[in-house]
Design a protein around this motif. Structure first.
Motif, mmCIF file in Angstrom:
data_model
loop_
_atom_site.group_PDB
_atom_site.id
_atom_site.type_symbol
_atom_site.label_atom_id
_atom_site.label_comp_id
_atom_site.label_asym_id
_atom_site.label_seq_id
_atom_site.Cartn_x
_atom_site.Cartn_y
_atom_site.Cartn_z
ATOM 1 N N MET A 560 0.828 -1.206 0.000
ATOM 2 C CA MET A 560 0.000 0.000 0.000
ATOM 3 C C MET A 560 0.865 1.260 0.000
ATOM 4 O O MET A 560 0.505 2.269 -0.593
ATOM 5 N N ASN A 561 1.993 1.210 0.699
ATOM 6 C CA ASN A 561 3.021 2.243 0.626
ATOM 7 C C ASN A 561 4.313 1.612 1.116
ATOM 8 O O ASN A 561 4.370 0.401 1.358
ATOM 9 N N ASP A 562 5.355 2.402 1.276
ATOM 10 C CA ASP A 562 6.651 1.841 1.650
ATOM 11 C C ASP A 562 6.646 1.206 3.035
ATOM 12 O O ASP A 562 7.540 0.419 3.363
ATOM 13 N N ASN A 563 5.653 1.534 3.864
ATOM 14 C CA ASN A 563 5.636 1.061 5.248
ATOM 15 C C ASN A 563 4.510 0.085 5.549
ATOM 16 O O ASN A 563 4.416 -0.398 6.682
ATOM 17 N N PHE A 564 3.666 -0.212 4.570
ATOM 18 C CA PHE A 564 2.449 -0.966 4.874
ATOM 19 C C PHE A 564 2.113 -1.890 3.707
ATOM 20 O O PHE A 564 2.118 -1.479 2.548
ATOM 21 N N GLY A 565 1.833 -3.168 4.032
ATOM 22 C CA GLY A 565 1.426 -4.122 3.016
ATOM 23 C C GLY A 565 0.409 -5.089 3.579
ATOM 24 O O GLY A 565 0.310 -5.277 4.802
ATOM 25 N N LEU A 566 -0.356 -5.711 2.698
ATOM 26 C CA LEU A 566 -1.359 -6.668 3.147
ATOM 27 C C LEU A 566 -1.310 -7.920 2.290
ATOM 28 O O LEU A 566 -0.774 -7.922 1.176
ATOM 29 N N PHE A 567 -1.870 -9.003 2.832
ATOM 30 C CA PHE A 567 -1.898 -10.268 2.103
ATOM 31 C C PHE A 567 -3.230 -10.962 2.337
ATOM 32 O O PHE A 567 -3.933 -10.711 3.324
ATOM 33 N N ARG A 598 9.508 1.941 10.067
ATOM 34 C CA ARG A 598 10.134 3.154 9.539
ATOM 35 C C ARG A 598 9.396 4.412 9.992
ATOM 36 O O ARG A 598 10.013 5.443 10.252
ATOM 37 N N SER A 599 8.070 4.306 10.111
ATOM 38 C CA SER A 599 7.284 5.493 10.464
ATOM 39 C C SER A 599 7.529 5.946 11.899
ATOM 40 O O SER A 599 7.233 7.092 12.246
ATOM 41 N N TRP A 600 8.045 5.094 12.780
ATOM 42 C CA TRP A 600 8.381 5.531 14.140
ATOM 43 C C TRP A 600 9.890 5.443 14.403
ATOM 44 O O TRP A 600 10.347 5.291 15.526
ATOM 45 N N GLY A 601 10.657 5.532 13.320
ATOM 46 C CA GLY A 601 12.097 5.670 13.454
ATOM 47 C C GLY A 601 12.859 4.385 13.661
ATOM 48 O O GLY A 601 14.038 4.420 14.013
#
Length: 691
Positions: A560-567, A598-601
């Motif tokens: 969905m973006n660089d930090n989030f995916g689904l299956f 990545r979104s929280w460092g």
């Protein structure tokens, strides 16, 4: 005219006798520093490594009645022929480490310690490195005495001579072994065992040579001898004395740590390590448990209601060699230890894919993979390939044909998913790391022999494979269900089509996988009818005949973006015929998300959240209710059927780039499809290190 001078045998004479030579007449020659002398290979320094080998030997024993009487003597050999389909026999794997000190005359002194572990016991004979004797005693009657090695090791000195990058050495020192002895009385069936430590000495010799920077390979012979040792078997009324000697033939690899106080080693090699030779390794430790839950009854294959904890450990070496253009050979020696919860029973979507169908409290050796992969580039764009556990760094074309043959896992190639596929780094549950209804062919550890072809063309990939099934299905009372069929009479065909695409500018994949298993398997309706006629529990072993079992599944992944995916996965398999090798699931739906830190460092951290619903057909339900036993489940009855529903969440915390600590939780409703039992709350911790 030009002046000519006669130059002597040395430059300084020429310069001294011709001081008047003009620059225009001759070029000026400046003295240069001579090239440094080649540095001979220096063996000094620490090293660690692994080895694989074959063992033989013998043991002599004496049995004395504790109450007096005539003794009985006997002997047996320790060698058991290796069997590639059972992964059994008198072979072993191990680790070693030590230090070398090279003297000025190239004499090498060293000290080394090692530990070795035999392969898993043969499912029928129960032997690895060991033997068994039949005997008859006037006081004991007919019986058997056996001994098998569970672990062994040495602490030795080494002395050798190193002409260049070769090292020829002799070695000797202390040896130990940890064995299991077993005394069986045939008339009563009584079995009494003892676990014993033996201590003795070792003597041997070897040859070692450098093959790449920091890496050496060696062959070694070791003879170990253990004096006679005595042990009482009080329940059998016997006193047993026995001695043991063993011979080992080893092939080993070592990684040498350069000593900073000396010049850097320069291993002679015909290749660079990153070009055609690669070594990777990993180790994973998982600790899993649950508190007690509602369980009004337990069956032979139930998840125990009393609560328990279990651990598993494995250490794997991945060795790759490029053979010719596009061809790679990979081998995976591994050492495993531990058990799954309730000996990997009680839940169709089992709680840990780090646990196998059989286990051991002591470490044992495995050779999980040994395969050849040939990649044939067919054109298209050129893409980069990163260095990975079974992959060399390099480039390949987007259009290509990939052929794989040998020993590997069918799910190395089929039903893969970026977000849910690896129990060492993401989800643990069996029915989340693969499509639960995909009854992929495998021995008791998940591997088989076979061949597969993959054709990549544009956004499409077509895959096909043929694999060897287990000797028998794993359900019921089937000890050889963990071994593979040596005749290849039982096999599985697998096909898969994959489509890659972009959705809202983000990459995704969809796969459809189908399989057909052909071999001796039981029909649930036949087992139920036989149970009704005999009045006993349903016995799937008694109704097996040559038949087929098909299945099909859908597998999707979407970034969905660089930090989030689904299956998402869904699957179906024939519910009238028993499954062969994976687990007791006829239909399944699963899905989840993977969130990067990545979104929280913390870019190397991952959160995973997923759920799965598993079910079985009516004939399968009736079989379990009639007392039948499946691969993993069988509570003795199933009067209150419910879909098995599992929720799993994990947080993977990166301690550094190579080490991850994971906390995992699973909620399981209706374990084994039994609404009368559960729910179970399962907690786990996992440590994974990889290089």
């Amino acid at each position: 005219m030009k002046r000519i001078c006669i130059i002597g045998s040395t430059t300084w004479v020429a310069l001294a006798t011709c001081p008047f030579a003009a620059a225009a007449d001759l070029p000026v020659s400046y003295p240069v520093k001579a090239p440094p002398a080649a540095i001979d290979y220096d063996w000094t320094g620490f090293y660690v490594g692994g080895h694989i080998g074959l063992a033989t030997g013998n043991s002599g024993w004496t049995l004395d009645p504790l109450s007096g009487g005539a003794p009985v003597t006997g002997s047996f050999g320790l060698y058991q022929s290796p069997n590639a389909f059972k992964e059994s026999g008198s072979w072993f794997e191990g680790v070693q480490g030590g230090y070398n000190w090279m003297l000025k005359d190239r004499v090498v002194l060293g000290v080394e310690g090692d530990g070795s572990f035999p392969t898993f016991s043969d499912p029928v004979s129960g032997l690895t490195i060991g033997g068994i004797s039949n005997f008859t005693s006037p006081t004991f009657g007919a019986g058997t005495f056996s001994e098998k090695v569970l672990a062994s090791g040495t602490l030795r000195g080494r002395i050798g001579y190193a002409p260049g990058h070769w090292l020829f050495y002799a070695t000797g020192g202390l040896a130990w072994t940890y064995d299991q002895q077993e005394l069986t009385q045939n008339a009563t069936g009584n079995v009494e065992d003892r676990f014993v430590w033996r201590f003795g000495w070792a003597l041997g010799a070897g040859i070692e040579t450098a093959i790449a920077p920091n890496w050496t390979v060696r062959g070694e012979y070791l003879w170990t001898d253990f004096p006679s040792f005595s042990e009482n078997f009080p329940l059998s009324g016997q006193h047993v004395s026995s001695g043991l000697s063993e011979q080992q033939f080893r092939l080993g690899f070592n990684y040498r740590f350069d000593d900073p106080s000396r010049p850097a080693t320069s291993a002679p090699s015909h290749f660079a390590a990153n070009d055609i030779f690669a070594v990777h390794g990993q180790t994973t430790f998982t600790y899993q448990g649950y508190p007690s839950f509602r369980a009004p009854f337990d069956g032979p294959n139930s998840l125990s209601g009393g609560g328990q904890t279990r651990e598993t450990f494995d250490a794997t070496l991945s060795i790759g060699v490029k053979l010719w253009q596009g061809a790679e050979f990979w081998a995976n020696p591994e050492i495993d230890q531990g058990f799954g919860l309730s000996s990997t029973h009680g839940v169709a979507g089992f709680t840990s894919a780090e646990a196998y169908k059989i286990g051991s409290s002591t470490p044992y050796a495995r050779l999980d993979r040994a395969f050849l992969r040939q990649t044939i580039n067919l054109g298209g764009d050129t893409e980069k390939v990163d260095n990975d556990f079974y992959q060399f760094k390099g480039t390949r074309s987007t259009d290509r044909l990939v052929l794989t043959v040998g020993r590997f896992a069918a799910v190395d190639i089929f039903d893969t998913n970026r977000y849910a596929n690896n129990p060492k780094s993401d989800f643990l549950n069996w029915s989340l790391v693969n499509t639960a209804s995909f009854d992929y062919v495998a021995d008791g550890w998940g591997y088989t022999y076979g061949a597969a072809a993959e054709w990549y063309t544009g956004p499409w990939t077509l895959r096909a494979g043929v694999f060897d099934l287990s000797a028998t299905p794993t359900g019921g009372n089937s000890p050889e269900g963990v071994a593979l069929d040596p005749t290849f009479h039982q096999f599985q065909l697998v096909g898969e089509i994959e489509r890659r695409y972009d959705l809202w500018g983000q990459p995704g994949k969809v796969k459809i996988t189908g399989y057909l298993s052909r071999g001796n398997a039981g029909d649930f309706n036949d087992a139920i009818a036989l149970a009704a006629a005999t009045g006993g529990p349903a016995d799937i072993n008694a109704v097996r005949a040559y038949t087929s079992r098909p299945g099909v599944s859908l597998n999707m992944e979407q970034q969905m973006n660089d930090n989030f995916g689904l299956f998402l996965r869904a699957g179906w398999a024939d519910g009238n015929t028993e499954p062969w090798d994976f687990t007791d699931i006829d239909r399944t739906v699963s899905g989840g998300v993977s969130i990067s830190g990545r979104s929280w460092g913390r870019p190397d951290d991952t959160i995973g959240i997923a759920g799965v619903v598993n079910g079985i057909d009516k004939a399968h339900i009736a079989f379990l209710n009639a007392g039948g036993l499946g691969i993993l489940i069988g509570d003795g009855q199933l009067t209150n059927y419910g879909l098995e529903q599992i929720f799993e969440a994990y947080y993977s915390y990166a301690l550094n780039s190579s080490t991850k600590l994971t906390f995992d939780y699973q909620f399981i409703a209706n374990p084994g499809y039994n609404a009368d039992r559960g729910p179970a709350n399962v907690f786990a911790g996992r440590v994974h290190w990889q290089f």
